[in-house]
Design an enzyme around this catalytic site. Sequence first.
Site, short mmCIF file in Angstrom:
data_model
loop_
_atom_site.label_atom_id
_atom_site.label_comp_id
_atom_site.label_asym_id
_atom_site.label_seq_id
_atom_site.Cartn_x
_atom_site.Cartn_y
_atom_site.Cartn_z
N GLU A 1 1.00 3.85 1.87
CA GLU A 1 1.53 4.23 3.17
C GLU A 1 2.74 3.38 3.55
O GLU A 1 3.76 3.90 4.01
CB GLU A 1 0.47 4.05 4.27
CG GLU A 1 -0.81 4.79 4.06
CD GLU A 1 -1.87 3.95 3.38
OE1 GLU A 1 -1.62 3.39 2.28
OE2 GLU A 1 -2.99 3.88 3.92
N HIS B 1 0.85 -1.19 0.00
CA HIS B 1 0.00 0.00 0.00
C HIS B 1 0.88 1.24 0.00
O HIS B 1 2.04 1.20 0.43
CB HIS B 1 -0.90 0.02 1.23
CG HIS B 1 -1.98 -1.01 1.19
ND1 HIS B 1 -3.01 -1.03 2.11
CD2 HIS B 1 -2.21 -2.05 0.35
CE1 HIS B 1 -3.82 -2.04 1.84
NE2 HIS B 1 -3.35 -2.67 0.78
N CYS C 1 -2.17 -0.87 7.54
CA CYS C 1 -1.35 0.33 7.40
C CYS C 1 -1.30 1.11 8.71
O CYS C 1 -0.27 1.66 9.08
CB CYS C 1 -1.87 1.20 6.27
SG CYS C 1 -1.57 0.46 4.64
#
Length: 144
Positions: free
Chosen positions: A49, A47, A80
């Site tokens: 992040e 992801h 995350c």
Amino acid sequence: MDLALRAARDAADRGEVPVGAVVVAADGAVLAVRGNETRARNDPSAHAEVQAIRAACASLGAERLPGADLYVTLEPCAACAGVIAAARIARLYYGADDPKSGGVKHGARVFSHPQSHHRPEIYDGIAAEECAALLRDFFAARRD
């Protein structure tokens, strides 16, 4: 948030879900700008992040980012949020809410749990409509 939006648009151009993230050091230096890379890396944890935090840590040669800010175009998921806590991010700024998969304001609400060993300051709704529109348009194009 402008850099995060640019990273999200770049991710969309690569066929990734358009989410972008930026890590900024306490002194204001941009440490990392990343978009989602789950498809490119065949990695469900890639992801935006996580990729930004990994890159920022690598650039500093550190496992944590105390004092750093994280800007994300979408409310982070629970996974995350766990990485954000582990990295000791000081402040989290995010754009669009994610009622379906969010882990900060919705869903798991990771930072609200007593087991969360770190809770960043949280600022939501930053450029929310622009962030949400990017996601809506991306998925609408996929349905057509």
